[in-house]
Design an enzyme around this catalytic site. Sequence first.
Site, PDB file in Angstrom:
ATOM      1  N   GLY A   1       5.208   2.302  -1.864  1.00 51.75           N
ATOM      2  CA  GLY A   1       6.048   2.405  -3.039  1.00 51.75           C
ATOM      3  C   GLY A   1       7.504   2.429  -2.645  1.00 51.75           C
TER       4      GLY A   1
ATOM      5  N   ASP B   1      -3.314  11.483 -15.461  1.00 53.61           N
ATOM      6  CA  ASP B   1      -3.254  10.047 -15.166  1.00 53.61           C
ATOM      7  C   ASP B   1      -4.623   9.566 -14.721  1.00 53.61           C
ATOM      8  OD1 ASP B   1      -2.292   7.518 -14.885  1.00 53.61           O
ATOM      9  OD2 ASP B   1      -1.201   7.884 -13.023  1.00 53.61           O
TER      10      ASP B   1
ATOM     11  N   ILE C   1      -1.627   0.785   3.739  1.00 53.40           N
ATOM     12  CA  ILE C   1      -2.599   0.358   2.712  1.00 53.40           C
ATOM     13  C   ILE C   1      -2.071   0.608   1.304  1.00 53.40           C
ATOM     14  CG2 ILE C   1      -4.590   0.711   4.199  1.00 53.40           C
ATOM     15  CD1 ILE C   1      -5.029   3.388   2.896  1.00 53.40           C
ATOM     16  N   GLY C   2      -0.957   1.272   1.176  1.00 52.72           N
ATOM     17  CA  GLY C   2      -0.324   1.507  -0.116  1.00 52.72           C
ATOM     18  C   GLY C   2       1.130   1.840   0.092  1.00 52.72           C
TER      19      GLY C   2
ATOM     20  N   LYS D   1      -0.628  10.245   4.033  1.00 49.57           N
ATOM     21  CA  LYS D   1       0.521  10.105   3.140  1.00 49.57           C
ATOM     22  C   LYS D   1       1.775  10.519   3.890  1.00 49.57           C
ATOM     23  CE  LYS D   1      -1.808  11.097  -1.253  1.00 49.57           C
ATOM     24  NZ  LYS D   1      -1.744  11.908  -2.497  1.00 49.57           N
TER      25      LYS D   1
ATOM     26  N   LYS E   1       4.615   5.932   1.331  1.00 44.39           N
ATOM     27  CA  LYS E   1       3.555   4.983   1.633  1.00 44.39           C
ATOM     28  C   LYS E   1       2.323   5.733   2.118  1.00 44.39           C
ATOM     29  CE  LYS E   1       5.347   4.192   6.330  1.00 44.39           C
ATOM     30  NZ  LYS E   1       5.819   3.161   7.294  1.00 44.39           N
ATOM     31  N   VAL E   2       1.183   5.035   2.094  1.00 45.48           N
ATOM     32  CA  VAL E   2      -0.083   5.553   2.589  1.00 45.48           C
ATOM     33  C   VAL E   2      -0.563   4.602   3.678  1.00 45.48           C
ATOM     34  CG1 VAL E   2      -2.440   6.193   2.007  1.00 45.48           C
ATOM     35  CG2 VAL E   2      -0.608   6.558   0.349  1.00 45.48           C
TER      36      VAL E   2
ATOM     37  N   PHE F   1       9.545   5.043  -2.290  1.00 48.19           N
ATOM     38  CA  PHE F   1       9.980   6.122  -1.415  1.00 48.19           C
ATOM     39  C   PHE F   1       8.886   6.642  -0.491  1.00 48.19           C
ATOM     40  CE2 PHE F   1      12.469   6.337  -5.312  1.00 48.19           C
ATOM     41  CZ  PHE F   1      13.752   6.228  -4.802  1.00 48.19           C
TER      42      PHE F   1
END
EC number: 2.7.10.1
Length: 972
Positions: A648, A781, A645-646, A673, A652-653, A650
Site C-alpha cells: 500500500g 470491514d 505479497i501485499g 507486516k 506492505k506485507v 505506507f
Amino acid sequence: MSLPRCPRTRTVMFSRTLTRCYPQRTLWIAILCVICSWTLSTAGATTIRDKEVKPDAPQDLTAIPVKAEAIVLTWKKPLKGQTDGYIVVYCLKRNKGNGCERQKIEGGNVTEVEVTNLYANHTYQFQVQSWYSDHPKGASTGYIEASGTPPIPPTLRRNFKGLVEKSLGFEHKIPCPVKADPRPYTRWLKNGTDLTPNDPDDNVSFTKTSIVFKRLRFSDAGLYTCVASNFFGQPIHVNFTLIVVDTHSESYAESSVLESFSSLELETGPYNETEEEETHFPRFTDTERMEPEKPLPSNTKVRLECGARGTPTPNITWIKDGVQKWKINVIRPTRVEEKGFVLIIRRAIVRDTGKYTCIVSNQYGTIEHTYDVKIRERLPVKPIMSPMKNVTATVGSNTSFVCRVVNDLTPHFAWMRFNGTNNTKQRLTDIDDHISILQQRWVEEPMLTCDEFLDVFYQNQSKRMLECLHLIQLETQGGMEEANQLKLYNVQYEDEGPYLCVAGNFYGMSWEGAYLDVVEPTTQAPVRTNPPAVYIPNNMQPTSKTQLIIFSVVGFVVVLILVTCIAILCKQTQVRHRRPSDKPDISGPKHLYRQTSVDSTQSIAPLFGGRNRLTSSLTVISEYDIPLDPEWEFPRDRLTVGKTIGEGAFGKVVIGEAVGIVCQEKTSTVAVKMLKANAMDREFSDLISELAMMKMIGKNPNIINLLGCCTQEGPPYVIVEFAHHGNLRDFLRSRRPPEEYEKSILLTTSQTLTNKDLMSMAYQVARGMDFLASKKCIHRDLAARNVLVTEDFEMKICDFGLARDIHYIDFYRKTTDGRLPVKWMAPEALFDRMFTTQSDVWSFGILLWEIMTLGGTPYPSVPVEQMFDYLRSGKRLEKPQNTSLEIYHILCECWRTSPGQRPTFCELVEDLDRIISVSSNQDYLDLEAVGDAPVKTFQESERMAFMGFRAPLSPQVYYKVPQTRDCCPYAN
C-alpha cells in the site's frame, strides 16, 4: 532519590532531572514554585505593613426600605471618633452595572445614611468601607442585597383563564399572565416546542413578557406555554389554548361558551382584505371540555359535546361502536337527542355504554373525536371521602393536598380556599351550614365548574369567603395533575390558610378540608425577600502577622506535598511502562472495534483498535519506546523476509520464513507486516495498536492468528499466519468457468465447488465472527477480500492493515473520517455512523452473497452515490441464481433494517451447521450461472419493496430456527 530511567541525581539536581524526563509536567511544577515564592514574599512584605494602624471595619450592616426609591443603611463601630477618617458607601444595581452614585461621607462618627434616587422595585447591592487618610487601604463590610419594596416571586394572576379566542388576520399581543417583581424573564413554547426570537417566522415576535402576532393565522392556533422566572422563587409554567376564529365569516358553528382573558389588554390592527384568506377546514373549538372518558352511573343525563367551526358550516354525524344507524337499537329512542354539535342521552342505562364518535366534515376536511361512555349500575351513595391531612411548608417550597374518595363512584372535584386569614381555622367547622344549600343543584347538574358552584353558593353576593383554585396551573413534567390532587408551587405566607376539596355526584356531595401552615426555612437561604437583608460575611485581608506566617507555612507544605506526589506518580508510571502485562486489562462491557485509516481505500486499517486513535505530526516517524514482551518477541536473526505479497501507500506485507516460531528448529512460512520508509506516526501507532489487540484477542482456527513480533532494535514487524490461497474473493473467482473462447485452448485445473463447499466457507467465517463478538470486537470491514484461504482450505478472517490502494474507489466513499466500504455497510453505519456487532451481521450477509456468486460484486449497477437512497428506500440484493430459498432467507434476515431483528452470529453458526449436515457432496453448482449480478439487478430491484420483506421458506426446509439459543463454543 532516583527516578526510573533517569540518571541518579542529588537533591539539588531534582528539578533538572524531572524536567529532562517529564517535560509535560515541568509547567505545573514551575507554577507551584511561583505560588510558593509569592506566598513567602507576601509574608515578608506584610510584616512591614502590619506596623501601620488600620481602620476598623463597620459591623452589622443592615438595610431598611423607607419607600420605593429609598433605602436607609445602618452599621456599628465607626472610626473611633477620629475626624480625619471617612466612610464610603458603594451601591450597585444587581446584574446591571452602576445603579446609584458612590457616596463619600466625611467624619468617622457616621453610622447611618439614606440612599435615594433608586429605581422602584429593583434590587441593589450595598457595601460600606471605613478609611484613614494616611492609610493606603480601607476596611469594608460584605455586600448585602436590598430593594425599596419586597421582591415578588412569579405568581399566577387570579383572573387567569386557560382558553383564548382571537380573530383571524389581526395583530394581537398576548402577555404572560404572571405577576412578579423584578419583572420576570419569559420563555414561550408552542405544543411543547421552544419558540425563540431567532425563528425564521417573522410573523411572531416577543417582548419582555408578551408574544406578539403581526397577523394571526389559523396555523398559529395551539397550546402555548409561558415559563416565567426571576431571581426569587421557582419558575412557573402557564398553559393556555389559542383558538383562531374568522369573525368575517357568516358561518359560525354552534359551540360551548368560550372563556378568554378578561383582564389582559390586547393590541389589534386593521385586517388586510387584499391578502388571500386561509382555508377554513373544520376544527374543534373547546377541546378542554372534550374528555375522552365518561364514566357515569345509570339514570343520569349524558352530554357529549363536539363544538366545531368551519367554512362552509361543517356537518356532524354520530356513530356508536362503528355503527352509523345505532339509534334504531336504542330502548326508547326519544331519550336520545341531537342539538347542533351536542348529543344528549337522558336517563342513561347500562345498554347505553359504548364508544360514541362525532364525525365533523366539510369540503375541506374531516375531523373526529371519540367518547368512551361507561354506564354502570351503582349504589345511590354520595362520595365517601378520607380525611385530608394538614400540611406544613416552608417559604418558596412546593407542596400538595390529596383528596381521596373511598367508594366506587367517580365524582367531580372542585378545589377552593378561603379569602383572608382571620379565624380561618374556625371556618372549617362552619362550612356544613353554608354548603347544604348546594345539594339540590348539585344533584341536578353534578358537572358544575368551580365558578358556577360559587355563584350558586353566594347567590351573586359581591363579598365571597371562598375562591376557586383553577387546576390549569397545576402542571408538572409528566403532564397535568389528577383532579383529586392540588399542587402549590413557590409557597408564600399569603398562601397560608384552609383549603377545601368538594366532591359530588348525582346523589349528593361531600367535602374535606385541611390547613396549610407556612413557616420560615430552617436554613437561611440567599437574600430574595424584603429587608432586613442577610449579612454576607466580611471578606477582609488578614490583619494579624501570626495569621500570615501560618498561611505561608501551610502553603509551602502544600507545594512540597504536591511535588512529592508528582514524583511518586512519575515513578509508578515508569514502572508500569517497563513491565507491561501480557494482556490488556479489559473490565466491563467495553467494545473494541476496528479503525479505518483516513486515506484508506482497501481494507487496510488495523483489524482491531481501541476507541481513541493516536494522532501526531505527519512528517516523520517518532521514536517510540515499545516495551519488551518476552512471550511474543521473536529474534530478528531467526526471521528471513522474502517477496512482497501485499503493498500500500505506507506499508506492505511480505512472505517470510521463521525458524522455531511454531516448533523448535522447524522453519515455518509466515506473513510479515511492516512499514515503508515514508510511513508516518499514525501508521506506526496503528500497527502497534493492532499488535496489542491481537495479543489480547487470543487464538481461533478461523482468525489469522498472531505468531510473534519484532519490536526491539529495528523497525516493528508483526508476524502472522500465512494463507497459501490468498483472499476468498480471488479464490472464488479462480473457480469460475472460463469464457467460451478459452474452453477450447485451456484445461481447467480448478477443483469443482459444491453447495456444501460454499456453505462450509460461510460456516467457518460465521464461527470466526462469533468468536470476535464474544470478545466484544467489531470488525467493520467484513468482506470476501478480507477472508484468507489456507492450504487446507480453512477460512481465516484477516485484514492486512497497512496494504492499501489509494486509487481504488469501488469499495469506499470519501468522508471526513476516511474512505468507507459503502456496499458492505449496514444502513445505521452509513446514515448514523453507528458500528455494532449487528452491523457486522449485515456485512456477513453481503459476504455470503459473494460466496454464492463465486466472488460477484454486490450492487454492480448501483453507483456509490446512490447507495444511500437505494438502501433507505428498502431495496436489497436479489437472490443469486442456484441459491436455495433457505439460504436467501438467511440473507434477508441479515439485511433487516432494524439491527435488533437481525440474527446473531451464534444463530448463524447453528443455522449453517444444520444446512451442511443435510447437504450432499453431489449438490454441484451450475457454474454457468454464477458471477456478478446481471446489469438489470438495479432496475428490477427498483420494483422490489424489501422493507419488512421476509423470504418465504421452500417446502424442503431442512431446519427450524429455535426461539432461544445457547452461546456457541469456541476453540481457544
